[in-house]
Design a protein around this motif. Structure first.
Motif: not given
Length: 283
Positions: A89-115
């Motif tokens: 469905x993502x490929x055939x109907x273009x339901x992926x969220x790729x557009x949102x994440x084509x912005x400038x990449x930022x370093x991922x910071x793990x939250x204190x709770x996840x750490x």
């Protein structure tokens, strides 16, 4: 270019899934004149209740109009899993969220709770990865079982790349192909969701050029957002170790995944892991 990439990915996926289905499994005769494995295009069309021409165009990656109801029929005909259906469905109907994440990449910071969770899973090697399978966090147990990721440049901390590049991973997993296929199924699920992100195609082409076996395994890979598998490792210091791999999606604004290797209850893996963690890490 993004649309062309999406349609090519759809074409490759449909061909692979069609080839994986035996005619007998859907009540069709095997026959003696089949030149390729799996079903024929016209047979998939018949099972899905669509015209052979329309399905051929879809599988060829033509830019045609599709609907959710017809895709449901295609998914049923190809016996797709829930994750594979999402991918379709993502490929055939273009339901992926790729557009949102084509912005400038930022370093991922793990939250204190996840750490904190990472630290508390003392006898469960745990790795936190992003949507590109980049390793952004790990605990002491993971550093001892796999390697000390802090010794690697950030750009090399990618689980898919490490599985094919680092000999330690090939030696570690008794069934290396099984180990790799699990991660490739996760990677393909991300690819379907973010197909408009050109990084994926560049990364895939790079690995195809560097490692011929990657191309074969990528073409055969399934789609799964959270495979749950039992893995047997042969560690250089600890010997045989059995782990259940559980993959969890971390809820929040960042698309993170938590891969937890839980020592098998009916083994002495946890004891070996504790002893291993008292020794210097593997470099």
């Amino acid at each position: 270019m993004a649309n062309q990439t999406r349609l090519q990915a759809l074409s490759d996926f449909l061909k692979a899934r069609r080839a994986a289905i035996s005619p007998s499994s859907v009540g069709l005769p095997e026959g003696t004149r089949r030149r390729t494995p799996g079903l024929r295009r016209e047979e998939v069309a018949q099972l899905a209740g669509v015209s052979s021409t329309w399905y051929t165009w879809l599988e060829q990656g033509r830019d045609i109009k599709v609907s959710s109801s017809v895709l449901d029929c295609i998914a049923a005909a190809l016996k797709l899993t829930p994750d594979e259906r999402k991918y379709l469905f993502a490929l055939a109907l273009e339901t992926g969220t790729g557009n949102v994440l084509l912005q400038q990449e930022q370093s991922t910071v793990i939250s204190p709770s996840l750490q904190k969770i990472l630290q508390e899973l003392k006898t469960c090697p745990t790795i936190i990865s992003d949507r590109r399978c980049g390793i952004v966090g790990w605990n002491e147990a993971a550093a001892h079982v796999f390697l000390d990721f802090s010794k690697l440049p950030i750009e090399e901390r990618n689980m898919i790349r490490l599985l094919f590049v680092r000999k330690e991973f090939r030696r570690l997993a008794v069934n290396w192909e099984h180990f790799v296929s699990g991660y490739l199924s996760i990677f393909r699920a991300y690819y379907g969701q973010y197909v408009e992100d050109r990084w994926y195609d560049e990364f895939i082409e790079e690995l195809k050029g560097l490692h011929p076996v990657f191309n074969e395994m990528w073409e055969q890979s399934r789609v799964s957002s959270a495979p749950d598998v039992l893995l047997e490792f042969r560690h250089a210091k600890a010997g045989k170790m059995l782990f259940h791999l559980t993959s969890l999606q971390v809820q929040g604004s960042t698309d993170l995944r938590c891969s937890i290797y839980t020592p098998a209850a009916d083994s002495n893996t946890e004891i070996k892991l504790k002893q291993l963690m008292e020794q210097p890490r593997l470099k």
